[in-house]
Design an enzyme around this catalytic site. Structure first.
Site: not given
Ligand code: NAD
Length: 518
Positions: A192, A300
């Protein structure tokens, strides 16, 4: 080869709001139009023009996708390692050939600069290249004659249907952290991508078809919470790889684990760089500006906090000058350093956090809140922003801003600076800039973060190692890619075999005690 669901204009034309191309599902090797009743509008972050509509997959579509994964698993798990390895070799060549096309799609949907989008694809394809060594990576262990006539062998075996849930900020790299390793280890994967930029994943699926991947080995569904909960609850999904923010990551970790699944959850971060006064000043300031403001701070591993120790505090004006020179513009425009952030909501949140920092007492020698990008008046632009005199109690420090904002903290000693980092709940990455080996060594051994850079601002490990964010940045036991990634996608099966030389004497009584092998 099936016709491309991505006509060229989809990649090149930046405004066609009359008839947006819908994003398809990828089920059983086919690109399928969803029957969804709810769709997510995806806008170009530089213009806010509609690019595509992304479906909230229906229950029936999600069931079809997971069934396809399950059916494909029955034969895929028995393919030879060489077959899987050859597929990886072809895939890596196809991705390298199409790198510019994938990068253009990333810039269109996500907003980052073309050079940065190239890096997104490149850091992903490196995992595919590593997976090409499957013949060696998947070897188990064996020991001969552990007891008389007895040998032990262990195999790494696949676990079944796995799932990957991705964030918006690395639309190629993160899916490539997931499905190639899941596949090469003999699993199938339900993917996804982020609903905010699924295009790169869809282009990668086209390439999977082109290189002869059997239908169903990877299926793609789209959506948000319902799709995520479907994955967390479905009994056929055995493991979930998640990368994204804290809220979703913690939810997926607890809901998936409660359903007995193996989970790796990479979450948010606050990455600090310590700058000592003995550092190579220009190299350190260039590195910090690049790592704080590159990708508009939406990494991140972005450096969002600089801790200046002692005399290094005098370097703030030079850092401000370097940051001022960065060019803010649409990601596809030549010479752009900082593209737009992902959405108007993200921009609003960033502006609010800057404002709260100033209200709480921070100074703002570089304020990017009112930046104007003439050619793209509707874009989600935030210019590089520097906040100084920040205290760890400030909201702008406690929150992951995920925008082009650098907070500067002052410290008297290296020990004080390390203590600040160790008090922060996150442990994704950190860096030190110094020319002293002894300070660098002290930092390595005393700092509590999973990925440490010595004069390296963004220490993301290459795929022969693992991505080892720690503490609040990770839930789980086995990290992404490298040896840990292979172990995440496999079980170990251990065989103890007794092939007796000669017949068992007739007069030996059955032993009911625990066998002692010696
Ligand atoms: P996000 O958590 O909003 O979304 C990530 C995924 O989760 C998406 O596919 C989304 O559809 C789903 N999602 C979002 N909210 C949800 C919820 N409440 N319940 C269930 N599913 C949900 O993250 P984003 O804004 O797309 O990405 C940015 C974040 O990702 C930042 O916090 C960044 O630090 C983190 N990130 C971490 C790494 C790492 O390796 N640690 C790498 C890249 C990004």
């Amino acid at each position: 080869m099936r016709p491309s669901p991505f006509p060229l204009f989809h990649l090149l034309k930046r405004s066609y709001s009359n008839a947006p191309v819908t994003t398809k599902l990828f089920i059983d090797g086919q690109f399928i139009e969803s029957k969804a009743t709810q769709w997510v509008d995806l806008h170009d972050p530089a213009t806010n023009n509609l690019v595509t509509k992304v479906p909230q997959s229906t229950q029936a579509e999600m069931e079809a996708a997971v069934n396809s994964c399950q059916n494909a698993y029955e034969s895929w798990k028995n393919t030879s390692v060489l077959t899987r390895q050859q597929l990886m070799l072809k895939l890596q060549a196809a991705i390298r050939r199409d790198m510019k096309k994938i990068a253009a799609n990333i810039t269109l949907e996500q907003g980052k600069t073309l050079a940065d989008a190239d890096g997104d694809v490149l850091r992903g394809v490196q995992v595919v290249e590593h997976a090409c060594a499957a013949g060696t990576l998947l070897q188990g262990e064996s020991l001969q004659t552990v007891a008389k006539d007895m040998d032990i062998t262990s195999y790494k075996v696949p676990i079944g249907v796995t799932a990957g849930i991705c964030p918006f900020n690395f639309p190629a790299m993160v899916p490539l952290w997931m499905f190639p390793l899941a596949m090469v280890t003999g699993n199938t994967m339900l993917l996804k991508p982020s609903e905010r930029d699924p295009g790169a994943t869809m282009l990668l699926m086209e390439l999977l078809n082109e290189v002869g991947c059997p239908p169903g080995v990877v299926n793609v569904i789209h959506g948000t919470h319902d799709a995520v909960n479907f994955i967390c609850d479905h009994p056929n999904v055995k493991a979930i790889s998640f990368v994204g923010g804290d809220k979703a990551g913690k939810h997926i970790y607890s809901r998936g684990a409660a359903n007995g699944k193996r989970i790796q959850s990479n979450m948010g971060a606050k990455n600090h760089a310590i700058v000592l006064a003995d550092a190579d000043k220009n190299a350190a300031l260039d590195s910090i500006a690049g790592a704080a403001f590159g990708a508009a701070g939406q990494r991140c591993m972005a450096l969002s906090v600089a801790i200046l120790v002692g005399d290094a505090q005098k370097w703030i004006p030079e850092l401000v000058e370097k940051a001022k020179k960065l060019k803010v513009n649409a990601g596809h425009e030549p010479g752009t350093d900082v593209g737009p952030v992902i959405s108007p909501q993200a921009k609003q949140r960033i502006l609010q956090l800057i404002e709260s920092g100033i209200k709480q007492g921070a100074k703002c020698p570089l304020d990017g809140r009112n930046i104007k990008v003439e050619k793209y008046p509707n874009g989600n632009f935030v210019g590089p922003t520097i906040l100084t005199d920040v205290l760890p109690s400030y909201e702008c420090y406690k929150e992951e801003i995920f925008g082009p904002v650098l907070s500067i903290i002052s410290a008297d000693t290296l020990e004080d600076a390390i203590a600040i980092i160790n008090s922060n709940p996150y442990g994704n990455g950190t860096a030190i800039f110094t020319t002293s080996g002894n300070y660098a060594r002290q930092f390595i051994h005393e700092v509590d973060a999973g990925q440490v850079g010595i004069n390296v601002p963004i220490p993301v490990p290459l795929p022969m190692f693992s991505f080892t964010g720690s503490r609040g940045s990770f839930h789980g036991d086995l990290h992404f890619y490298g040896k840990q990634g292979l172990n995440f996608y496999t079980e170990t099966k251990t065989i103890t075999a007794l092939w007796r030389k000669g017949a068992v004497p007739a007069n030996v009584a059955p032993s009911v005690a625990m066998p002692v092998l010696n």
